[in-house]
Design an enzyme around this catalytic site. Structure first.
Site, PDB file in Angstrom:
ATOM      1  N   LYS A  23      32.272  30.892  33.118  1.00 64.23           N
ATOM      2  CA  LYS A  23      33.256  29.861  32.765  1.00 64.23           C
ATOM      3  C   LYS A  23      34.363  29.839  33.821  1.00 64.23           C
ATOM      4  CE  LYS A  23      36.042  28.315  28.780  1.00 64.23           C
ATOM      5  NZ  LYS A  23      36.517  28.693  27.431  1.00 64.23           N
ATOM      6  N   SER A  33      36.159  28.815  21.145  1.00 64.86           N
ATOM      7  CA  SER A  33      35.607  28.196  22.358  1.00 64.86           C
ATOM      8  C   SER A  33      34.307  28.779  22.864  1.00 64.86           C
ATOM      9  CB  SER A  33      36.639  28.237  23.489  1.00 64.86           C
ATOM     10  OG  SER A  33      37.678  27.329  23.204  1.00 64.86           O
ATOM     11  N   SER A  48      36.157  24.978  24.043  1.00 63.86           N
ATOM     12  CA  SER A  48      36.361  24.582  25.422  1.00 63.86           C
ATOM     13  C   SER A  48      35.226  24.960  26.357  1.00 63.86           C
ATOM     14  CB  SER A  48      37.654  25.210  25.941  1.00 63.86           C
ATOM     15  OG  SER A  48      37.528  26.631  25.976  1.00 63.86           O
TER      16      SER A  48
END
Ligand code: MG
Ligand code: ZN
Lengths: 500, 99, 501
Positions: A81, A180, A156
């Site tokens: 990420k 997330s 997210s």
């Protein structure tokens, strides 16, 4: 020849370590897959083909020379990420303000992955600074759900979960501040784990809400997640909130779970997380999952956590408050974007203009909300009260875990929603995290594991499992047992096309 | 409870160093109002005697030894700088004062 | 540029008003590393070379508390007679400023590590004033900016600024007094004496370099006035940039005379930050803040609470050196000093040196005489700190020993000391090399006496005739002939012997 991108990380590791395939071949296969489908999925913000192949070749070289694999996952590539710093690789957090920033240092998670020999394929898309539940808040365009390109992959960390569902990577790292990792896992049919707060170092994780953020593993199977968990977890003196204790035996627990017996395990169904506001298909999938756990030998009881209804409001005070302070450093002085510096403007003006230009609407909204909640006249009513709610949530968990080993709920109330559907309605968007947030507030461990497809719309649903702090292994025991009893969800994924 | 005005939003934006536009002021005023209304719910259960939890894990006394660690080089330190001069970060003229 | 402020005559100020002081002192600790990262805590250096992701505030970086800094904070708290918090946290003080990499300062807010203490401060005449301490808390320093393009290189009129973060994150202890009231005309002196006493205490603790000129000790002086007889404090100003002990006194005095003039003219004192001008001893206003700052403090989530165990505090208490005030009292009684002598001794900054000289065998009076008088003057004319003079207490002690044993006269002793200062070696070597030893060999002296008597027969006759006082002239001649190396008393005896008196 088998399609290498369809194998699990555990299978790939075995093939690489037995020299049946090379790490470079595996990495190349995934790079090819990215080249093939990512134009439509947009899971990646940056692909580091060269770096990944170099890391893979280093693993191959060591194995060729007879050395033992440096870790159980040596040679298995992964997607990271874009909120974790990577020395020499751009790190943007999905924000214009960091476009082009190349960190001069590695996050501890990044360092551990490199040391364990996992080639980093690239950096995955995310809601700007991890604020969002759909990945639509990325400054670089949304990620699309591989199950249906008109839908969001959650957020997210939509990029990380989508990369797994699209078979672009066998493993990914996410971060979970309010859900997330788990919510994108649920809506893409993949596994996501938020470890106990303090279990995985936050050093180099660009902070959204420091007291809630936690990095964790994303994978297509529970065992793969456990293997990755073991690589990244553990005490780090660079993070003051890191727990100086042994990593829970997650891999052993996953293997134990795969035997499919949950006799002696007490499962609590959280009364407050379900019912009204939950999609019927999600609710039915959850009920079936509970039945499945019972069938595996678990004892199931209903548990009440009366304060969970206050978790979402508390979260939307604490997280914005902390973010308003954490994001103050993006000021155009030392790194990142700078606009309007024409020689006539002061530093103060350039700061304000750059922050205005560099942040998207959700980030600004949360910064202002947090600024308000921390202001002298409002602190007690907002931030202070929210921290009290946090105490109540933890008490609810403590009481529940006195009675049961794990708690379960749906991961998120609905399946993947349409792109654009909730962007202008922040409150509706915030509801996506209603089930996942309590564990962030209390710091305990939680997992989302696929529980089939919703009979409402044929899209993936997630089962959330929650365990006490430092009992992450229980998630893997229960999650693996449940997973083993079900048909793999991703087998039903529609074929991805090269472009939308 | 809250009824947040445009002026208040403007003040917040100033505190947060955001040069928001007039249009944003309106949008944010409405949205913040709505969100604050919803989150004010925390007040319902936040009784006097409940302690505040600032940290998710109850750790104390985490200290580092007073031992020097390697620094970044000047080049690395300045590598992300929008502008640099003489080994320093170059920034527009500073108006305010140190606190 | 700035209008010259009206000032009230100081005598009138103190007749009409009572001053209230509040002193905030920031001390940079002398730890090896910074407060929250392992970068070296060094003064100066090439810009941006003592920095890491944490003290540069790079995205993703995290702080870890320097345990040694906490230790120093607790020791300072104990030395200031404070209570030590059993549990406290760091907070974030949020405001934007380019010198501050994270745009918040990690500081303590409502939970300082030390609170409710006092420091006894001795004024020049020996009067002791107790200054109550509100709190001592830990925080971090900022970076430094250089303003380029302005006429004076200062912030106003600059075209751009250059930032160096070497100092960012250096550990600071902020020590805040409670309001100091009732000091009247002596307020400026109390302010200076307090900072002096604090500096001495910190030095004795060895926790800081306490160099005001380098900024490792910085004082902000809050001053307000209230009309005589009233008890409600007036509006205060906070004067910054006070970089020497003398400036502390001047700044307070100036603010008193300035504020008194404002109040006497029915004006209102503006609550503001003011800057002290070293050149003319005045203060000038900073930018007035449009609105009160709202720092939006909240507990620092990246750092866990500090809960110093009782045993640790007691261990640290055991490391405290003798406190300056106690030491002063001990020295006064041990050496039997008058208040003036004690004052001069302490003002000279030579206490340690005198103590060490006494420890090396000198009598207290002699040791004091050498350091406070002769060596202090020498240091002055050589423009070096007394403590930096190239002579050791042991060497001074040896010189006093040579004087007491009669081997050196006081005059010769001074020459020996100068020789040591000039790097000519140990006292005994200098005596030897320069032949400075008192001439005590009677035969050599007798020859000189005979010569002198022969040269001045009329004087010799006078002595013989019973005018013993006349011997002085012969003594003088002998001393001249022996270049002062003779013992005058012995010379006199020999003269009288020679003339048969
Ligand atoms: Mg301060
Ligand atoms: Zn540093």
């Amino acid at each position: 020849m088998t399609d290498l991108t369809r194998l699990t990380a555990a299978e790939l590791a075995e093939k690489i370590h037995s020299r049946e395939v090379s790490a470079a071949e595996v990495t190349q296969a995934h790079l090819d897959r990215i080249a093939e489908v990512d134009e439509s999925v947009h899971a990646f913000l940056h692909v580091d083909a060269e770096g990944a192949l170099a890391a893979a070749r280093a693993v191959d070289g060591a194995l060729d020379s007879g050395a033992a694999p440096v870790s159980s996952l040596a040679g298995v590539p992964l997607a990271l990420k874009d909120v974790l710093t990577t020395r020499g690789i751009p790190t943007t957090c999905g924000s214009r303000t960091l476009e082009g920033w190349i960190p001069p240092y590695d996050a501890t998670v990044t360092r551990r992955l490199r040391e364990a020999g996992l080639p980093i394929l690239g950096k995955t898309n995310m809601d700007e600074f991890a604020m969002g539940s759909s990945t639509e808040n990325s400054a670089f365009g949304p990620t699309r759900n591989p199950w249906d390109h008109s839908r969001v992959p959650g957020g997210s960390g939509g990029g990380s979960s989508a990369s797994l569902a699209a078979f672009e990577a066998p493993l990914a790292i996410g971060t979970d501040t309010g859900g997330s990792i788990r919510q994108p896992g649920a809506v893409t049919g993949t596994v996501g784990v938020k470890p106990t707060y303090g279990g995985v170092s936050r050093y180099g994780l660009v902070a959204f809400s420091s007291s809630l953020d936690q990095a964790g593993p994303c994978a297509r199977t529970v065992l793969d997640a456990a293997l990755l968990h073991e690589v990244i977890a553990g005490y780090d003196p660079m993070d003051s909130t890191s727990i100086n204790a042994a990593v829970p035996p997650v891999v052993a627990a996953a293997r134990e779970g795969l035997r499919g017996d949950l006799t002696g395990i007490k499962v609590g169904v959280v009364k407050e997380l379900g019912g009204e506001g939950y999609q019927a298909g999600v609710q039915r999938s959850f009920e079936a999952a509970v039945e499945q756990l019972r069938a595996l030998g678990a004892e199931v009881v209903e548990v009440s956590c009366p304060n969970f209804g206050y978790a979402l409001p508390a979260y939307y005070l604490i997280a914005p408050s902390e973010c308003s302070s954490n994001l103050a450093r993006f000021d155009a002085m030392r790194y990142g974007l700078r606009v309007s510096d024409d020689g006539s403007r002061s530093a103060e003006e350039v700061m304000s203009l750059t922050r205005e230009a560099g942040f998207g609407p959700e980030v600004k909204r949360r910064i202002m909300l947090g600024t308000y909640a921390l202001s002298s006249g409002y602190y007690d009513a907002y931030y202070g009260s929210a921290q009290k709610v946090r105490t109540l949530i933890r008490r609810d968990f403590d009481a529940a875990f006195e009675r049961v080993d794990v708690l379960v709920s749906p991961t998120t109330p609905t399946t993947a929603f349409k792109i654009g559907e909730r962007v202008d309605d922040p409150l509706a968007m915030y509801l996506s995290d209603i089930c996942s947030i309590p564990s962030n507030l209390a710091g305990n461990a939680a997992m989302s594991v696929p529980s089939g497809l919703s009979d409402s719309d044929g899209l993936p649903v997630g089962l959330q499992i929650m365990a006490p702090a430092l009992a992450d292994d229980r998630l893997y025991r229960v999650g693996a047992a449940y997973e083993a009893a079900r048909e793999p969800v991703l087998d039903r994924l529609p074929e991805l096309k090269g472009a939308v | 409870m809250p009824n947040i005005s445009r002026e208040e939003v403007a003040h917040l934006a100033k505190l947060a160093r955001l040069a928001v536009t007039d249009k944003e002021l309106d949008v944010f005023a409405g949205q913040l109002d709505e969100i604050l209304d919803a989150v004010a719910k925390v007040g319902e259960v936040a009784a006097e005697d409940i302690p505040q939890t600032s940290h998710a894990v109850p750790l104390t006394n985490v200290f580092r030894d007073d031992a020097v660690q390697p620094c970044l080089s000047q080049e690395e330190a300045l590598s992300g700088a929008p502008a640099a001069e003489d080994g320093r970060f170059r920034v527009p003229r500073i108006l305010g004062e140190e606190q | 540029m700035t209008a010259v402020a009206d000032l009230m005559d100081y005598a009138e100020v103190v007749e009409r008003f009572d001053p209230v002081l509040g002193l905030e002192v920031h001390v940079e600790l002398n730890t090896k590393t910074k407060m929250f990262c392992g970068c070296p805590n060094l003064f100066g250096g090439e810009p941006n070379t003592h920095v890491c992701p944490t003290c540069l505030g790079l995205p993703g970086s995290l702080p870890v508390v320097n345990g040694k800094a906490v230790e120093s904070a607790i020791r300072i708290g104990l030395a200031l007679n404070c209570e030590i918090a059993s549990w406290c946290r760091f907070a974030r003080k949020n405001y934007f400023y380019p010198d501050m990499p994270k745009n918040f300062q990690t500081s303590q807010y409502d939970e300082p590590i030390a609170f409710n203490g006092y420091l006894d401060v001795t004024l020049d005449d020996g009067e002791v004033v107790r200054v109550d301490i509100e709190r001592a808390h830990m925080e971090e320093d900022t970076g430094k900016s250089l303003h380029v393009g302005g006429a004076t290189g200062r912030i106003h009129g600059a075209e751009h600024s250059l930032l160096d973060y070497n100092r960012a994150g250096v550990p600071l202890i902020e020590i805040v007094t409670k309001p100091i009231v009732g000091t009247g005309a002596r307020a400026p002196e109390v302010a200076r004496a307090y900072v002096t006493a604090l500096r001495d205490l910190l030095r004795a603790l060895d926790v800081s370099d306490v160099r005001m000129d380098q900024g490792s000790l910085r004082c902000d002086a809050n001053v307000s006035l209230m009309p005589k007889g009233e008890s409600e404090f007036g509006t205060r100003t906070e004067t910054k940039n006070v970089n020497s002990l003398r400036s502390v006194e001047r700044a307070v005095r100036y603010e008193m005379t300035r504020q008194a003039a404002v109040l006497a003219a029915n004006g209102r004192v503006t609550q503001e930050t003011r800057h002290f001008q070293e050149a003319d001893g005045t203060t000038s206003p900073g930018r007035t803040k449009e609105t009160a700052e709202d720092y939006r403090y909240f507990p620092e989530p990246d750092l866990v609470p500090i809960a110093p165990p009782g045993e640790w505090i007691e261990q640290l208490r055991a490391t405290l050196p003798e406190m300056p005030a106690a030491r002063r009292e001990r020295i006064r009684t041990e050496w039997q000093l008058t208040p003036e002598e004690l004052r001069d001794l302490f003002n000279s900054g030579a206490v340690e040196l005198v103590e060490a000289t006494v420890a090396a065998g000198a009598k207290p009076g002699e040791a004091r005489g050498w350091w406070v008088n002769f060596l202090a003057q020498e240091a002055n004319s050589r423009e070096v700190e007394l403590t930096a003079m190239p002579i050791t207490p042991k060497q001074v002690a040896r010189v006093t020993e040579l004087v007491s044993s009669g081997e050196l006269t006081n005059k010769l002793a001074r020459e020996v000391v100068k020789g040591v200062l000039d790097g000519d070696g140990e006292p005994d070597e200098i005596v030897e090399k320069r032949g400075l030893k008192v001439v005590s060999d009677d035969s050599a002296l007798l020859a000189a006496v005979d010569e002198a008597l022969a040269a001045q027969p009329d004087v010799a006759d006078k002595i013989r005739g019973g005018k013993v006082q006349a011997a002085g002239a012969i003594v003088g001649a002998v001393m001249k002939a022996t270049k002062g190396q003779a013992d005058a008393k012995r010379v006199r005896e020999l003269i009288l012997e020679r003339v048969g008196q």
